[in-house]
Design a protein around this motif. Structure first.
Motif, PDB file in Angstrom:
ATOM      1  N   PRO A 208      36.792 -55.155  62.549  1.00  0.00           N
ATOM      2  CA  PRO A 208      36.096 -55.713  60.896  1.00  0.00           C
ATOM      3  C   PRO A 208      35.874 -55.345  59.840  1.00  0.00           C
ATOM      4  CG  PRO A 208      34.053 -56.895  62.364  1.00  0.00           C
ATOM      5  CD  PRO A 208      35.431 -55.242  63.224  1.00  0.00           C
TER       6      PRO A 208
ATOM      7  N   SER B  65      25.613 -49.991  66.598  1.00  0.00           N
ATOM      8  CA  SER B  65      25.784 -51.113  67.666  1.00  0.00           C
ATOM      9  C   SER B  65      26.401 -50.495  69.465  1.00  0.00           C
ATOM     10  CB  SER B  65      27.824 -51.573  67.195  1.00  0.00           C
ATOM     11  OG  SER B  65      28.074 -51.926  68.326  1.00  0.00           O
ATOM     12  N   MET B  66      26.252 -49.310  69.651  1.00  0.00           N
ATOM     13  CA  MET B  66      25.830 -48.902  71.170  1.00  0.00           C
ATOM     14  C   MET B  66      24.036 -49.010  71.294  1.00  0.00           C
ATOM     15  SD  MET B  66      29.258 -47.747  72.714  1.00  0.00           S
ATOM     16  CE  MET B  66      29.377 -45.863  72.401  1.00  0.00           C
TER      17      MET B  66
ATOM     18  N   LEU C 213      22.394 -51.034  70.096  1.00  0.00           N
ATOM     19  CA  LEU C 213      22.144 -52.241  70.485  1.00  0.00           C
ATOM     20  C   LEU C 213      22.290 -52.846  71.488  1.00  0.00           C
ATOM     21  CD1 LEU C 213      21.970 -53.202  66.146  1.00  0.00           C
ATOM     22  CD2 LEU C 213      19.883 -52.743  67.885  1.00  0.00           C
ATOM     23  N   GLY C 214      22.394 -52.415  72.254  1.00  0.00           N
ATOM     24  CA  GLY C 214      23.200 -52.717  73.971  1.00  0.00           C
ATOM     25  C   GLY C 214      24.924 -53.341  73.548  1.00  0.00           C
ATOM     26  N   ALA C 215      25.539 -53.252  72.473  1.00  0.00           N
ATOM     27  CA  ALA C 215      27.507 -53.316  72.629  1.00  0.00           C
ATOM     28  C   ALA C 215      28.139 -51.904  73.846  1.00  0.00           C
ATOM     29  CB  ALA C 215      27.522 -53.418  71.369  1.00  0.00           C
ATOM     30  N   ASP C 216      28.698 -52.453  74.480  1.00  0.00           N
ATOM     31  CA  ASP C 216      29.659 -51.301  74.919  1.00  0.00           C
ATOM     32  C   ASP C 216      30.887 -51.036  74.042  1.00  0.00           C
ATOM     33  OD1 ASP C 216      31.259 -53.352  75.329  1.00  0.00           O
ATOM     34  OD2 ASP C 216      30.942 -52.845  77.778  1.00  0.00           O
ATOM     35  N   GLY C 217      31.093 -50.075  73.830  1.00  0.00           N
ATOM     36  CA  GLY C 217      32.914 -49.592  73.789  1.00  0.00           C
ATOM     37  C   GLY C 217      34.387 -51.048  73.162  1.00  0.00           C
ATOM     38  N   PHE C 218      33.794 -51.438  73.755  1.00  0.00           N
ATOM     39  CA  PHE C 218      34.706 -53.011  73.320  1.00  0.00           C
ATOM     40  C   PHE C 218      33.713 -53.429  72.408  1.00  0.00           C
ATOM     41  CE2 PHE C 218      36.677 -51.069  77.969  1.00  0.00           C
ATOM     42  CZ  PHE C 218      37.451 -50.175  77.575  1.00  0.00           C
ATOM     43  N   MET C 219      33.374 -54.052  72.523  1.00  0.00           N
ATOM     44  CA  MET C 219      32.104 -54.916  71.513  1.00  0.00           C
ATOM     45  C   MET C 219      32.209 -54.165  70.981  1.00  0.00           C
ATOM     46  SD  MET C 219      30.996 -57.676  71.789  1.00  0.00           S
ATOM     47  CE  MET C 219      30.063 -58.387  73.421  1.00  0.00           C
ATOM     48  N   THR C 220      31.458 -53.049  70.905  1.00  0.00           N
ATOM     49  CA  THR C 220      31.410 -52.485  69.017  1.00  0.00           C
ATOM     50  C   THR C 220      33.097 -52.459  68.300  1.00  0.00           C
ATOM     51  OG1 THR C 220      30.142 -50.961  70.034  1.00  0.00           O
ATOM     52  CG2 THR C 220      30.773 -50.158  67.772  1.00  0.00           C
TER      53      THR C 220
ATOM     54  N   ARG D  67      33.567 -56.033  67.202  1.00  0.00           N
ATOM     55  CA  ARG D  67      32.351 -57.040  66.811  1.00  0.00           C
ATOM     56  C   ARG D  67      31.793 -55.548  65.513  1.00  0.00           C
ATOM     57  NH1 ARG D  67      31.381 -61.604  67.348  1.00  0.00           N
ATOM     58  NH2 ARG D  67      31.283 -62.216  70.019  1.00  0.00           N
ATOM     59  N   VAL D  68      32.417 -55.141  65.502  1.00  0.00           N
ATOM     60  CA  VAL D  68      31.824 -53.072  63.625  1.00  0.00           C
ATOM     61  C   VAL D  68      32.844 -52.585  63.330  1.00  0.00           C
ATOM     62  CG1 VAL D  68      30.516 -51.680  62.990  1.00  0.00           C
ATOM     63  CG2 VAL D  68      30.039 -53.231  65.087  1.00  0.00           C
TER      64      VAL D  68
ATOM     65  N   ALA E 147      42.680 -43.538  65.070  1.00  0.00           N
ATOM     66  CA  ALA E 147      41.722 -43.173  65.847  1.00  0.00           C
ATOM     67  C   ALA E 147      40.416 -42.265  67.251  1.00  0.00           C
ATOM     68  CB  ALA E 147      40.991 -44.283  66.432  1.00  0.00           C
TER      69      ALA E 147
ATOM     70  N   GLU F 201      27.219 -45.787  66.435  1.00  0.00           N
ATOM     71  CA  GLU F 201      26.446 -45.499  66.784  1.00  0.00           C
ATOM     72  C   GLU F 201      25.197 -46.841  67.539  1.00  0.00           C
ATOM     73  OE1 GLU F 201      25.295 -42.040  65.337  1.00  0.00           O
ATOM     74  OE2 GLU F 201      26.353 -40.632  66.233  1.00  0.00           O
TER      75      GLU F 201
END
Lengths: 339, 311, 276
Positions: free
Chosen positions: C192, C175-176, C178-185, C188-189, C96, C173
């Motif tokens: 997977p 995902s961010m 659309l409102g998802a922060d770093g951890f959610m991104t 969820r994205v 990463a 980008e």
């Protein structure tokens, strides 16, 4: 008055290149605002600055009056339609569209209903169960639009969204986007390198060149009253005359532009007081259907002249190689700043 | 009305925001654990080893003293030790050359002629033996080469036993039996490292666009000329990459020399013995520097000869 | 590796001798593996004589009843599991950090990840041993794990970094946006998207660790992993039948994961391959 987006002396510097160079511009609430320019001119970087994917090196960006510095994309009330659509390949269409609602913690039934509504809005009802890979380019583009709009952003950013579509589809989507804009009443900021697209859709257009904005105006003014040689040249077709040739014609070195449709062929050497002109040799004649384009060599400069083709064939076009006298009304000329 | 209205609170969210504003911090946080691991644990160990190669080993008390000395390196040039180094080196060279000759036709067939299912089959069929347990493969060869084993049986059936005996009597090649002969050890080494040669060559050949070969043919080259003037030079980086593996792995191996072949130490076995039964880590450390230096020289040579230019 | 159709324009079919050499090479590569499988079913007790006199499953039962075998299997599984988890975490972090940004020292870091498999295992082994001794650490379970994790990281790193490079950054980008922060991104994205590559890397790391002998002999002390057990067995011809069965077992445990990893990443990228 607060603006939807306001740039004050914004620069974005990557190493040695000034991708965005001291740009100040205001986007009004509810308008369809286009950023037009060749690739590398800073328009996409400007869009990314608004979305929050980039941070300005200097200057300030305000979104509805609030300073955006340090605010991450996920806390900005703007949404983006990406050039490559950026649909999540591991989710079906419904989950893609509902993604923004999901991360906000909206319940499953509620967000699926809203997602379906959004899909209906872009004329894709019932496509929720499919995967992005099963859709055509045009359909994916609509999904990307639905996915952004379902969050009811106050500003929608569109990054060359029609770039990957073929001509027919592009024209159709232009109409649909315009209709959508009227219906929703939110601010659209649209990035494109296609001047025709920008002119036909926008309320106002900002023309970018080398990281700077050359001119911001309504499409008609941009076309009829370009301020710089770059704008005159980039927006529509224009004969931009500079230097010694400009001085020979007008008596001053300031560059000017004259559109091809304003030039006509004169037979006699003597021009009326309200017209200017120059003599040259016909280099090429191209048939374009409703019009013909005649290219006339004057010194080093190739003049384009647009001639309407009359339905009667008695309208004689000049012959290649013949000497012609060009003339145009002084009122049609636009004096330019060197750009 | 707030436009930046989606503000949320919480520790994770605040942390995420911090990382957004300080992207270098984000990078640093990601890098610190692997860097600590490799920078401290691994490189630290390598330097500790290098450092110990200058320590003094006291033969009487059988203990290591932290006193600077070059004696260990001097010892490397003693006849017995130089013998070990040379034996290992020549084996590594022989294995590398044999691997190139065995691997090239396979890699060439895979890259140029096999397609679809056959190519997938070849790929898996080369990868499986490469990954299959190293010690089991070595063990498999002791079974194969054993007296009364399948090789002896086949040779007996063919009536070639006498020929085998004569062959094993040759110096530098033979030995008492197949499994204690130089040739047996050489075969096992070649077998074990062969896939490491096939895959890089195949990858290099795969990258040659067919249009290049067509262009060569179009310009009048016969297939053999195309092979020699176009394909071979472009395959060289793959050969070099593969030979780094076969060369380096043979230099450092110490299991196979124990299991198969005549007595006589290899660098690996020497290192193992030095640190194990005797506890002379300084001398063992000095021995490990040999393969590192040899590989370094080899890489440098390959670079000078332009082996990487085609990359 | 993607399987594009190779030359099909004007290229003659493979000459018979070439095809023969290629398939002959495959036979050579698989012959010892086949022999291991055959001997596991051999009735004879002491020798490796050929041809086989008879077939039996008896030695499987006998091996399964041997406590030393079971202990070694259990130890190897534990070591491989721990080393794999460590490698997956460190390898993903390194991937990463390194796949997109360019910064000073990046090449050096990449190089450092590769050294443990590029240098002969004996160097890694003795270096770790020397360091442990300097620190006064007695070889134990965790020293084995540390050694294994060191060369397993690159397996995970290679697979995951290749996948990272294939994910369009616009997905992150989006995902961010659309409102998802770093951890959610990430959850969820990103996760997977890299899941199969991470799994493939993990499987390879597991296989590599389970089978590793050279580094392990230095860091294991008195612990007996399965490969070490097998190595010790080779000096005990009387135990040959049990050894043969265990050898086949190790072969299976190291090859099945490779097939799995291959099919997980098939059509996307090569299973970054090299070991030992």
């Amino acid at each position: 008055m607060t603006f939807a987006v306001e740039f004050t002396q914004v620069s974005r510097i990557f190493g040695q290149t000034r991708a965005v160079d001291n740009v100040s511009v205001q986007v009004r609430e509810g308008e369809f605002f286009s950023m037009l320019g060749p690739s590398g001119s800073g328009k996409t970087t400007s869009l990314r600055l608004i979305a929050g994917f980039e941070q300005p090196s200097t200057g300030s960006i305000r979104i509805f009056g609030q300073e955006a510095a340090g605010v991450p994309p996920y806390e900005r009330d703007v949404n983006t339609v990406f050039q490559d659509y950026a649909l999540f390949p591991h989710m079906n269409i419904r989950d893609n569209v509902a993604y923004g609602l999901m991360v906000k913690g909206i319940g499953k039934t509620e967000r699926e209903r809203k997602a379906e509504e959004a899909l209906e809005m872009v004329a894709l009802p019932g496509y929720g169960d499919r995967k992005p890979g099963q859709l055509s380019g045009g359909q994916r583009q609509r999904v990307a639009l639905a996915r952004a709009l379902v969050n009811q952003p106050r500003v929608l950013l569109l990054d060359e969204p029609l770039g990957a579509l073929d001509l027919k589809l592009r024209e159709q989507m232009q109409v649909e986007l315009k209709t959508l804009h009227r219906k929703l009443g939110i601010t659209f900021i649209y990035v494109t390198h296609d001047q025709g697209e920008a002119l036909s859709m926008s309320d106002r257009v900002a023309v970018f060149n080398n990281g700077r904005i050359e001119q911001v105006d309504a499409p008609k003014l941009l076309y009829t009253r370009p301020k710089t040689t770059f704008v005159a040249d980039f927006v529509g077709t224009a004969n931009v005359i500079t230097g010694a040739l400009a001085e020979r014609i007008t008596g001053q070195t300031q560059p000017f532009s004259i559109r091809p449709e304003h030039i006509s062929f004169a037979t006699t050497g003597e021009l009326p007081a309200d017209r200017l002109g120059v003599a040259g040799e016909v280099a090429d004649v191209q048939y374009h259907g409703a019009t013909s384009r005649v290219e006339v060599q004057v010194e080093q400069k190739l003049f384009a002249v647009m001639v309407a083709n009359q339905d009667a064939d008695d309208h004689a076009l000049p012959v290649i190689g013949s000497q012609v006298q060009l003339s145009w009304p002084v009122s049609a000329m636009v004096m330019l700043q060197a750009g | 009305m707030s436009t930046l209205s989606m503000r949320q609170h919480g520790v994770l969210r605040s942390f995420s925001n911090l990382l957004y504003r300080r992207s270098n911090l984000y990078l640093l946080l990601l890098l610190v654990p692997p860097l600590l691991w490799f920078g401290v644990v691994y490189l630290g160990s390598l330097f500790a080893l290098l450092g110990q190669s200058f320590y003094t080993f006291d033969d009487f008390t059988m203990s290591v003293l932290p006193e600077f000395t070059l004696a260990n390196y001097k010892n490397l040039f003693e006849i017995a030790n130089a013998d070990i180094v040379l034996r290992t080196f020549f084996m590594a060279v022989a294995v590398t050359i044999a691997s190139i000759f065995l691997a090239f036709p396979m890699a060439y067939y895979m890259a140029r002629y096999a397609s679809g299912v056959e190519k997938g089959f070849f790929y898996v069929a080369v990868m499986l033996p490469m990954w299959a347990s190293y010690i089991v493969k070595a063990y498999g060869w002791t079974v194969i080469l054993a007296k009364g084993g399948i090789v002896y049986w086949v040779i007996d059936r063919l009536g070639l036993t006498q020929g085998l005996e004569a062959f094993l009597a040759l110096p530098y090649v033979g030995g008492n039996t197949l499994s204690t002969s130089h040739i047996g050890r050489f075969m096992v080494f070649t077998y074990i490292w062969l896939p490491f040669m096939i895959l890089p060559i195949q990858a290099a050949l795969e990258r040659v666009p067919p249009s290049l070969l067509q262009a060569s043919a179009d310009l009048g080259a016969r297939p053999a000329q195309t092979f020699r003037n176009v394909l071979l030079p472009l395959a060289i980086p793959g050969v070099i990459a593969g030979s780094i593996f076969t060369f380096s792995l043979t230099l450092g191996d110490y299991i196979i020399p124990q299991l198969i072949g005549p007595s006589g130490l290899f660098i690996g076995t020497m290192v193992y013995t030095m640190q194990g039964s005797i506890g002379n880590i300084p001398m063992a450390a000095a021995f490990t520097v040999v393969p590192i230096v040899l590989i370094g020289i080899y890489l440098n040579l390959a670079k000078r000869l332009g082996a990487f230019d085609a990359l | 590796m993607r399987f594009k159709r190779s030359v099909d324009t004007g290229q003659p079919r493979a000459p018979h001798w070439l095809k023969g050499l290629a398939y002959g090479g495959l036979v050579f590569l698989h012959f010892p593996i086949l022999m291991i499988v055959i001997y596991a079913f051999n009735t004879e007790e002491s020798a490796f004589s050929f041809p086989i006199k008879g077939w039996t499953l008896r030695w499987f039962a006998e091996a399964a009843a041997r406590q030393d075998v079971l202990d070694a299997v259990w130890l190897s599984l534990k070591v491989a599991a721990c080393a794999t988890v460590l490698a997956m975490i460190l390898g993903t972090m390194a991937a990463a950090a390194l796949y997109r940004r360019v910064f000073f020292g990046k090449d050096a870091i990449t190089m450092m990840l590769i050294i443990p498999i590029a240098l002969p295992g004996i160097i890694t082994g003795i270096a770790l041993l020397a360091a442990f001794k300097m620190l006064g650490l007695e070889p134990n379970f965790w020293t084995i794990v540390i050694g294994h994790a060191t060369f397993c990281v690159v397996m995970v790193y290679n697979n995951v970094v290749a996948r990272f490079r294939r994910i369009p950054h616009s997905l992150v980008e989006a995902s961010m946006d659309l409102g998802a922060d770093g951890f959610m991104t990430f959850r969820r994205v990103v996760l997977p998207q890299i899941a199969t590559a991470l799994l493939a890397g993990g499987i390879l790391a597991f296989a590599l660790s389970f089978d590793e002998l050279i580094v392990t002999t230095f860091t294991a002390g008195h612990e007996k992993t399965l490969p070490i057990w097998l190595l010790n067995q080779l000096t005990r011809p009387r135990d040959a039948p049990v050894t043969n069965v265990v050898a086949m077992l190790i072969m299976l445990i190291t090859t099945v994961p490779i097939l799995l990893a291959y099919y997980l990443t098939k059509g996307t990228e090569s299973v970054a391959g090299s070991s030992k």
